[in-house]
Structure formats: structure tokens, C-alpha cells
Enzyme design. Structure first.
Site, PDB file in Angstrom:
ATOM      1  N   SER A 194       5.014  40.506 -12.133  1.00 22.27           N
ATOM      2  CA  SER A 194       6.008  41.548 -12.411  1.00 22.27           C
ATOM      3  C   SER A 194       5.493  42.510 -13.476  1.00 22.27           C
ATOM      4  CB  SER A 194       7.309  40.898 -12.892  1.00 22.27           C
ATOM      5  OG  SER A 194       7.158  40.472 -14.232  1.00 22.27           O
ATOM      6  N   ASP A 222       8.255  30.428  -8.623  1.00 17.29           N
ATOM      7  CA  ASP A 222       8.441  30.119 -10.043  1.00 17.29           C
ATOM      8  C   ASP A 222       8.178  28.634 -10.303  1.00 17.29           C
ATOM      9  OD1 ASP A 222       9.047  30.550 -12.673  1.00 17.29           O
ATOM     10  OD2 ASP A 222      11.216  30.652 -12.400  1.00 17.29           O
ATOM     11  N   LEU A 246       2.913  39.265  11.484  1.00 19.98           N
ATOM     12  CA  LEU A 246       3.611  39.207  10.189  1.00 19.98           C
ATOM     13  C   LEU A 246       3.112  40.277   9.202  1.00 19.98           C
ATOM     14  CD1 LEU A 246       5.444  37.379   8.256  1.00 19.98           C
ATOM     15  CD2 LEU A 246       3.280  36.330   7.553  1.00 19.98           C
ATOM     16  N   HIS A 303      -0.975  27.814 -11.628  1.00 19.93           N
ATOM     17  CA  HIS A 303      -1.171  28.990 -10.767  1.00 19.93           C
ATOM     18  C   HIS A 303      -2.196  28.673  -9.677  1.00 19.93           C
ATOM     19  CE1 HIS A 303       1.318  31.118 -13.490  1.00 19.93           C
ATOM     20  NE2 HIS A 303       0.425  31.283 -14.434  1.00 19.93           N
TER      21      HIS A 303
HETATM   22  C1  FPP Z   1       5.636  31.738 -11.853  1.00 21.82           C
HETATM   23  O1  FPP Z   1       5.391  30.554 -12.556  1.00 21.82           O
HETATM   24  C2  FPP Z   1       4.485  32.187 -11.086  1.00 21.82           C
HETATM   25  C3  FPP Z   1       3.829  33.354 -11.260  1.00 21.82           C
HETATM   26  C4  FPP Z   1       4.220  34.350 -12.277  1.00 21.82           C
HETATM   27  C5  FPP Z   1       2.660  33.751 -10.476  1.00 21.82           C
HETATM   28  C6  FPP Z   1       2.542  33.246  -9.068  1.00 21.82           C
HETATM   29  C7  FPP Z   1       1.131  33.351  -8.687  1.00 21.82           C
HETATM   30  C8  FPP Z   1       0.424  32.531  -7.884  1.00 21.82           C
HETATM   31  C9  FPP Z   1       0.990  31.390  -7.165  1.00 21.82           C
HETATM   32  C10 FPP Z   1      -1.038  32.729  -7.719  1.00 21.82           C
HETATM   33  C11 FPP Z   1      -1.524  34.003  -7.123  1.00 21.82           C
HETATM   34  C12 FPP Z   1      -0.713  34.559  -6.021  1.00 21.82           C
HETATM   35  C13 FPP Z   1      -1.113  34.934  -4.796  1.00 21.82           C
HETATM   36  C14 FPP Z   1      -0.111  35.617  -3.929  1.00 21.82           C
HETATM   37  C15 FPP Z   1      -2.437  34.709  -4.219  1.00 21.82           C
HETATM   38  P1  FPP Z   1       5.579  30.529 -14.133  1.00 21.82           P
HETATM   39  O2  FPP Z   1       4.241  30.689 -14.748  1.00 21.82           O
HETATM   40  O3  FPP Z   1       6.582  31.555 -14.540  1.00 21.82           O
HETATM   41  O4  FPP Z   1       6.133  29.081 -14.333  1.00 21.82           O
HETATM   42  P2  FPP Z   1       7.108  28.536 -15.490  1.00 21.82           P
HETATM   43  O5  FPP Z   1       8.398  29.279 -15.353  1.00 21.82           O
HETATM   44  O6  FPP Z   1       7.232  27.079 -15.171  1.00 21.82           O
HETATM   45  O7  FPP Z   1       6.404  28.794 -16.766  1.00 21.82           O
END
Ligand code: FPP
Length: 260
Positions: A82, A37, A148, A54
Site C-alpha cells: 500500500s 495479511d 484470468l 513474506h
Molecule cells: C501483510 O502481512 C502482507 C504484506 C504487506 C505483503 C504481501 C506480500 C507478499 C505475500 C509477497 C509478495 C507478493 C506478491 C504478489 C508476489 P503483514 O506484514 O502486514 O503481517 P502482520 O500484520 O502479521 O504484521
């Protein structure tokens, strides 16, 4: 992999080296799950677009997967998307899907070389066709890996997972003319996406939020929770090592009174 594999990449005299030395190798968590997050906030702090957060988060994914393999963990589960994340702007959703594809294309050889088995948990069938194809390829190519298990939770929802498991279980119970009292916790676990894997011992959440966000609701019944203020794109090996060192100081009682 083992201690030696980690020492190879951790400079002598560094803070990371002391963390590695603080870890009890006989009591590693078997399964670590992570709620990634803070990508959006990371980008905002730098006056960048959310998607840049991201993009930067991919480096953290790479670092954590590599460290987990070097540590010799059995399972790593990352929460990437999600069932609720479809509410985000379409361009952000498209970027996330694109990043996933890109990640897999770039990392497949590394996963294979390090004997890592890649798996998706979640309703994969609702993802765009090209993303599904890439994910299927990653799972198929790494199917025989013995190291893993790397799960990515995609279009994942804990309640939806439990609902699907209960529906399947009821169908089986009815088909076999069994009594509802014959239903066991094991029978439910066996119908989850994580069937056959140990439950997470350690659940990490970045960016300081104190929420579970519908993640692995059944499986985290006894997980130790470790929350850090660090935003996901800044999360690196040393943070994972710190989480594990802290986890090892916890007294896991599973409702009992402990061994002290
Ligand atoms: C949360 O940050 C992050 C996500 C919903 C996505 C995580 C995805 C990646 C790191 C990239 C792709 C993943 C893989 C496994 C290759 P947020 O956008 O909710 O942040 P905020 O709460 O600060 O807005």
C-alpha cells in the site's frame, strides 16, 4: 478452464473435493479481491524474521492464482503493497520488492501457459526502477492473454486512486466545457485503475482483521466481505473454495429487499 481443471488437482474423497462439489459453477464471483495479511505474525509464531513470512506468502500467491485460473474467475486482485507500507523498515521494503521481482521471473512462463494477464494497479512510477522494469515486462508479455486478469495492487491507495480519477475527470469536464452535473458514477469508474473490469463480488481478508485498509474503496461498494483467521502464508486453495461456497450462500440485495 472449468470444473474438470480443478478436479484434476483435487484428490477424490478429500475435504477439498466436497468443497468443489458444493460450488455452484453458474454463480461464481466474477472478481475476487484479497487483502493478504498476517505474514509478520506467521513469522513471529515460528521465531523467524518478518521477511520469512513474506517469503512463505509467495506460495499462497501461487496457489490462489492457479486456483482462480482453474475456477475460471475473470479477475483476481491481490493487495501486495500500500502507499502506507513505505513506513516499514527499509530492509523489509527491499525484501518485498525483491520478492516481487523474483515471483515474476519464476512465474512468467506459468502465467503465459495458463493464459493469465498480469496487471499492476497503483502508482507504479514511484517503485524502484528495476522492479518497474520487471513489472512492465510481465504486463507486456501477458498483454494478449484472454483468461484470468491477475492484478497486483502495488504502491496502491484507494483514496489516492479516487483523487487521481476526480482530477482527470475535472480536467476533461473543463476542457470540454461540460456542466459538473454531467458527471456520472460510470465516468469516475472509467478513470480508476480497474477501468473496464467488473467490481469485486467477493473481498477476502486474512488474519482476522476487520478493516478495509484503503483498498479499492470505490469498487467494493457492494462486495461481500469474507474474513478468515488464517494467516496469509497458510492460505491455500481450500480456503478460497470455502470463501466462494460461503459467498454463494449470501443474499446479495444491493440495497433492495432480495428475491426470497
Ligand atoms: C501483510 O502481512 C502482507 C504484506 C504487506 C505483503 C504481501 C506480500 C507478499 C505475500 C509477497 C509478495 C507478493 C506478491 C504478489 C508476489 P503483514 O506484514 O502486514 O503481517 P502482520 O500484520 O502479521 O504484521
Amino acid at each position: 478452464m472449468a470444473l474438470q481443471d480443478l478436479l484434476e488437482v483435487v484428490p477424490a474423497g478429500s475435504e477439498e473435493r466436497s468443497l468443489v462439489q458444493a460450488i455452484d459453477w453458474t454463480r461464481l464471483p466474477r472478481h475476487v479481491a484479497v487483502i493478504m495479511d498476517g505474514n509478520g505474525r506467521w513469522a513471529r509464531q515460528r521465531h523467524k524474521r518478518r521477511v520469512e513470512g513474506h517469503r512463505a506468502g509467495i506460495d499462497s500467491v501461487r496457489d490462489v492464482v492457479e486456483t482462480s485460473a482453474r475456477l475460471g474467475l475473470e479477475v483476481l486482485t491481490l493487495y501486495a503493497f500500500s502507499v502506507e507500507n513505505w513506513k516499514r523498515p527499509p530492509t523489509e521494503v527491499r525484501t518485498l520488492m525483491g520478492l516481487l521481482k523474483h515471483y515474476l521471473r519464476m512465474e512468467l512462463d506459468t502465467l503465459l501457459r495458463n493464459d493469465i494477464r498480469f496487471q499492476v494497479i497503483g502508482r507504479m512510477e514511484d517503485l524502484p526502477g528495476d522492479v518497474q522494469k520487471e513489472l512492465e515486462r510481465g504486463m507486456e508479455r501477458t498483454r494478449h492473454a484472454k483468461g484470468l486478469v491477475f492484478n497486483i495492487a502495488l504502491n496502491y491507495g484507494g483514496r489516492a486512486e479516487i483523487k487521481d480519477a476526480v482530477q482527470q475527470l475535472l480536467a476533461d469536464v473543463v476542457a470540454n466545457g461540460q456542466d459538473p452535473s454531467s458527471i456520472t458514477e460510470e465516468a469516475i469508474s472509467a478513470r480508476l485503475y480497474t477501468a473496464g473490469l467488473p467490481d469485486p463480488d467477493l473481498l477476502i481478508r486474512t488474519s482476522g482483521e476487520m478493516r478495509i485498509s484503503n483498498f479499492l474503496l470505490w469498487q467494493i461498494a457492494y462486495s461481500e466481505i469474507w474474513v478468515t483467521e488464517v494467516l496469509w502464508p497458510d492460505f491455500r486453495r481450500r480456503h478460497l473454495l470455502q470463501a466462494i461456497a460461503d459467498y454463494q450462500k449470501r443474499d446479495r440485495r444491493y440495497g433492495g429487499i432480495g428475491g426470497a
